[in-house]
Scaffold this active site. Sequence first.
Site, PDB file in Angstrom:
ATOM      1  N   ALA A  63      15.057   6.130  29.283  1.00 44.46           N
ATOM      2  CA  ALA A  63      16.396   6.632  28.982  1.00 44.46           C
ATOM      3  C   ALA A  63      16.953   7.307  30.230  1.00 44.46           C
ATOM      4  O   ALA A  63      16.188   7.796  31.065  1.00 44.46           O
ATOM      5  CB  ALA A  63      16.310   7.645  27.844  1.00 44.46           C
ATOM      6  N   GLY A 109      11.829   5.071  27.132  1.00 42.67           N
ATOM      7  CA  GLY A 109      12.670   4.215  26.290  1.00 42.67           C
ATOM      8  C   GLY A 109      12.548   2.749  26.670  1.00 42.67           C
ATOM      9  O   GLY A 109      12.767   1.862  25.832  1.00 42.67           O
ATOM     10  N   GLU A 112       9.727   1.566  24.820  1.00 46.80           N
ATOM     11  CA  GLU A 112      10.065   1.593  23.386  1.00 46.80           C
ATOM     12  C   GLU A 112      10.918   0.385  22.990  1.00 46.80           C
ATOM     13  O   GLU A 112      10.761  -0.167  21.897  1.00 46.80           O
ATOM     14  CB  GLU A 112      10.751   2.922  23.050  1.00 46.80           C
ATOM     15  CG  GLU A 112       9.748   4.085  23.102  1.00 46.80           C
ATOM     16  CD  GLU A 112      10.399   5.447  23.033  1.00 46.80           C
ATOM     17  OE1 GLU A 112      11.207   5.763  23.937  1.00 46.80           O
ATOM     18  OE2 GLU A 112      10.123   6.195  22.083  1.00 46.80           O
ATOM     19  N   GLU A 132       7.326  10.699  28.902  1.00 50.64           N
ATOM     20  CA  GLU A 132       8.256  11.733  28.435  1.00 50.64           C
ATOM     21  C   GLU A 132       7.672  13.133  28.533  1.00 50.64           C
ATOM     22  O   GLU A 132       8.383  14.101  28.831  1.00 50.64           O
ATOM     23  CB  GLU A 132       8.662  11.462  26.976  1.00 50.64           C
ATOM     24  CG  GLU A 132       9.630  10.296  26.799  1.00 50.64           C
ATOM     25  CD  GLU A 132       8.934   8.960  26.629  1.00 50.64           C
ATOM     26  OE1 GLU A 132       7.735   8.847  26.959  1.00 50.64           O
ATOM     27  OE2 GLU A 132       9.598   8.006  26.180  1.00 50.64           O
TER      28      GLU A 132
END
Length: 705
Positions: A63, A109, A112, A132
Amino acid sequence: MSNLVRYDVQNGVAVLTIDNPPVNALSPEVWEAIEAAVARGVADPSAVAMVLIGAGSTFIAGADIKIFDVLKTREDSLARSATIHALLKRLEDATKPLVAAIHGNALGGGLEIALACHFRVAATDARVGQPEVLLGIIPGAGGTQRLPRLCGAQMALQMCTDGKPVPAPRALAAGIIDDLVEGDLLTGAIAFATAKARAVKIRKTREITLGIERVRAGLEACEAARAALAKTARGLGAPFAAVSAIEAGLQRTFDAGSLRERELFAACVVSTESKALRHLFFAEREVAKVPDIPKDTPVGEIKRAAVVGAGTMGGGIAMAYANAGIPVLLKEVDDAALQRGLATIRKNYDVTMSKGKMTAEQVEKTMALITPTTSYDGFDQVDIVTEAVFENMELKKATFAQLGKVTRPNCILASNSSTLDIDQFAGASGRPSQVLGHHYFSPANVMKLLEIVRGRDTSREVIATSLKLAKRLGKVGVVVGNCFGFVANRMLAYYMREAYLLLEEGASVPQIDRALTEFGLPVGPFGMQDIAGIDVGARIRQYLTSIGKTRAEGPQSAIPDRLYAMGRYGQKTGAGWYKYEPGSRTRISDPLIDQMAEEEAAKRGLERRPIADEEIIARITTALANEGARVLEDGYATRAGDIDIIYCHGFGFPRASGGPMFYAETMGLATVLARVKEYRGRFGDYWEPAPLLEKLVAEGRGLYS
Ligand code: 3HC
């Protein structure tokens, strides 16, 4: 269709190429563009399957970290992650096979998204990870729920709590990816997708169930992870939150586990820990950007190096070069000193080998890059020399004068001095533009910080070359100005002075050290000085006295000099601030120090008193921040973030507090200023507010705006 995800069809497969340089970070627009491209692929009759791939050097680095600043409250975050979770479910529900083709990194992300695809293929040198936790958060897009379904809870726990990426072959063995592609990734991914389309069956990761045995083992692994983290991650929130999210996934349905993940993510993202770690992420990258050194500044190539002085620092610096594959001459005055230095280097490598971090063959290969010498022969062939002789102005000047004669005109001449004036060495060398400071931190082969000290005449090219070299040596190079002690040691003088004064006022050496290690430092001020050597600081004070200066103005404790006079230099002499049994590093407190503190307090007319740990932390961090503000104002550091990096990498200042300046900003600069003023009233005028601090508070601004 947006340019962020390009769409084309090749051999009946829709190719969705994410193109958001430099690392395809997931801004909200990229998430949306991916969804739109998948919808188009599903609707396109000419495509039987889809491949999601990244343009440039990587798949997706995660992200967009900047976006987290927008999430001001837990509710903002819950709403945002609900949107992402729903989007990923829609991708997973696509009715044609969706294959993630991973090269470079699939992180956070990025992984993910790949987990929500039906299949994953990767280039052999790709890496996947959930880093993260290093940003003080947990995977917030289903990673804690989908990852364990593929690789089991144990491995998912490891990945989500240490944040380390996993190489593709290991990810394949663990079931995270389905195939490795040798050769062209897109060609391989298209072939894989076509075959899967024929096989028809689409596999949704969220529908995989772990059998009862794997769930039980997973729950036990969660308990074990918590117990391990209690030792290694004390005081942190994110690693424990990651365990709880994975645990919830084992105990509940996918949707209920996902909701728990979102709640935990939301709590983490607004935490000080996360703000501090995100700040350091960007500060670490910003540090290489020096305002008057443009990106296109010419950079010299370092093919061969030399180090003068094979003591602790010189030996460590030679190891740093050898570890990076750069041949290095290591010079000493005589053979005995050289052999001592080489024996220490050998011992260090043996320790590395015994920990399984290097093979015997690697050690021999690396040691072979270090050429010992007692002469300057060969110095005319090197691109850089680092001087690491005794911290003595005259000796260093003489060394630089010699180096000016024996090296080529374009050779960089760096000094590892920790305090002295670089310009004086520059003058002695006869070619000041090539001279600067390369201040390493002990042990130099391990510690990541390199202070790059800019002299009055240091050329831009020499600075740019040093920054690039730092990266090659695996260090974080921070450019600083040439003041006494540069940035790290100049501020340290204020930190140490406060520790000495707290001792005289009534705290004890073990209490002060404990308070600071509980705050998060790896070692307290007195333990640190026993490692570095009390003699080092004493000699610096002697030099300063000889030129009519002091390190930190105001009251000076006499105790360090008394210890020096007694020959108590620290660990190396078996006694310093603590006592040590022969051959042991275990610190034993010494009543003699308390007695000395009482004597010195009496001389200063001080009534000793119990001092709370909170006061120790407050005074020491305030002293650092106040002097840090002066360093900034005087222009010796470029940004407050540079000081944070120096303290986190040079002294192990707790990363979760973001460094001494970020910690002050978090406290509130007005609070810090009020403390300085309060201390001035209580302890004397040596507590003087830094003008920059007063100015920022008056204007309602922060150190980073
Ligand atoms: N968001 C925003 N910017 C990012 C970024 C990210 N995730 N990752 C990298 N960048 C930026 C860097 O700030 C840098 O910008 P600059 O050129 O302006 O300084 C540029 O991209 C290049 O980065 P590096 O200098 O770090 O390049 P390297 O090649 O050395 O390393 C990397 C590449 C390994 C991908 C490294 O950048 C990295 O580790 N990135 C962060 C990975 C990460 O933490 N991802 C998780 C994000 S959180 C998340 O995904 C939450 C999710 O669960 C919802």
